[in-house]
Design an enzyme around this catalytic site. Sequence first.
Site, short mmCIF file in Angstrom:
data_model
loop_
_atom_site.label_atom_id
_atom_site.label_comp_id
_atom_site.label_asym_id
_atom_site.label_seq_id
_atom_site.Cartn_x
_atom_site.Cartn_y
_atom_site.Cartn_z
N PRO A 91 41.80 42.14 49.07
CA PRO A 91 41.23 40.89 49.60
C PRO A 91 41.71 39.68 48.81
O PRO A 91 41.87 39.77 47.59
CB PRO A 91 39.71 41.09 49.45
N GLY A 93 41.32 35.67 47.37
CA GLY A 93 40.22 34.84 46.86
C GLY A 93 39.11 35.66 46.25
O GLY A 93 37.94 35.27 46.28
N GLY A 95 39.50 37.41 43.07
CA GLY A 95 39.65 37.66 41.64
C GLY A 95 40.46 38.90 41.34
O GLY A 95 40.48 39.37 40.21
N LEU A 96 41.15 39.42 42.35
CA LEU A 96 41.92 40.66 42.13
C LEU A 96 43.43 40.40 42.06
O LEU A 96 44.22 41.34 42.09
CB LEU A 96 41.60 41.68 43.23
N SER A 99 47.38 36.87 45.30
CA SER A 99 48.58 36.03 45.49
C SER A 99 49.70 36.47 44.56
O SER A 99 50.86 36.52 44.95
CB SER A 99 48.25 34.55 45.29
N ALA A 100 49.35 36.85 43.33
CA ALA A 100 50.38 37.28 42.38
C ALA A 100 51.02 38.59 42.85
O ALA A 100 52.25 38.74 42.81
CB ALA A 100 49.79 37.46 40.99
N ALA A 101 50.20 39.52 43.33
CA ALA A 101 50.74 40.80 43.81
C ALA A 101 51.68 40.56 44.99
O ALA A 101 52.74 41.19 45.09
CB ALA A 101 49.60 41.74 44.19
N ASP A 142 48.06 37.16 35.92
CA ASP A 142 48.07 37.86 37.21
C ASP A 142 49.46 38.37 37.56
O ASP A 142 49.63 39.53 37.93
CB ASP A 142 47.61 36.92 38.34
O1 PMV Z 1 40.93 34.83 40.42
P1 PMV Z 1 42.23 35.36 39.95
O2 PMV Z 1 42.48 36.78 40.31
O3 PMV Z 1 43.38 34.50 40.33
O4 PMV Z 1 42.19 35.35 38.35
C1 PMV Z 1 42.19 34.12 37.68
C2 PMV Z 1 42.14 34.30 36.19
C3 PMV Z 1 41.92 32.98 35.44
O5 PMV Z 1 41.86 33.30 34.05
C4 PMV Z 1 40.62 32.33 35.84
C5 PMV Z 1 43.04 31.99 35.70
C6 PMV Z 1 44.37 32.35 35.05
O6 PMV Z 1 45.38 31.76 35.47
O7 PMV Z 1 44.40 33.16 34.11
#
Ligand code: PMV
Length: 309
Positions: A91, A93, A95-96, A99-101, A142
């Site tokens: 999913p 947005g 926190g997993l 977008s980076a994956a 990420d």
């Molecule tokens: O929400 P995510 O999966 O993009 O994780 C962000 C992690 C942060 O520490 C909040 C931002 C970052 O660039 O490290």
Amino acid sequence: MAFAGGKVILFGEHAVVHQRPALAAGISIGVEATATEADADRLTADPWGVDLAPGEAEGQGADLARAFATALALYPGDRPRFHVHAKVGIPGGAGLGCSAALGVAIIHALDDAMGIEREPEARGEVSLAWEKVFHGNPSGVDNMMAAVGGIAVYRRGEPLEPILARKSLPLVIAHSGESSSTKEMVSMVTRQYEREPERVGELFDGIAALVRNAKLAIKDGDHKAVGQLMDMNQALVSGLMLSTEKLERLCKVAREAGAHGAKLTGAGGGGCMIALCDSTEAAKDVESALAPHASFTAITETRSRGRAQ
Ligand code: PMV
């Protein structure tokens, strides 16, 4: 078929943006991508139903179109054109590290299609340009974790430090159902830091101390200690106004169902919670308890890339 995994931040989100270490782990769900030669460059991303050309665009998909152009700009202009097809299994947005994956999987697929050999860590580094399109000031954790995986300590501008865990870490992931923007959450915390450098700086230093202790506890296979440290990290990020009622409820339900500890993961303000359990069996009980309160749940066994010594 190229694959890049999502990640969970076990300790240190936000503090990592401000030069403190974070401890993160790659997870088994992620993004698959293939690149096939075509008449023009194109990106299809399922199950989102997105189909776009690289470049400047308006509205929905604009960031993705710009990020795709950024990824393609890593290659020589006289290369063949490609249709990249990505299957997104995490999913967004949440926190997993979705977008980076996606970025790492696309770059991996393009590398494969052009016969370019790149070490995973180097792929993580070049993918930072992709992440910047979405997140403005990403720490880099990420994209590095999506490219390398395993369990590792990450600090901005330093090589990834892999951690050899004595035991794998059975984690339950539960989505609060609230989505949040990493970019906005990072700016909100940065504003707090600018306004109250002492208080917020001390909070970040406290989180850095948790990272150091967690590293030792993970190496020792002491899940109970790791869980306690996760609870402490949750308390500290709540002090930065990153938690929500729903995330707090998920943490409580997980602890009451037997988890050693629980916390939000990633940007906060919604997104996912992670809970550490003693075994996969115990994780199943915790997942069942969480399911009625969550929009998505998963169990992931995070392991080191090498073998524990
Ligand atoms: O929400 P995510 O999966 O993009 O994780 C962000 C992690 C942060 O520490 C909040 C931002 C970052 O660039 O490290």
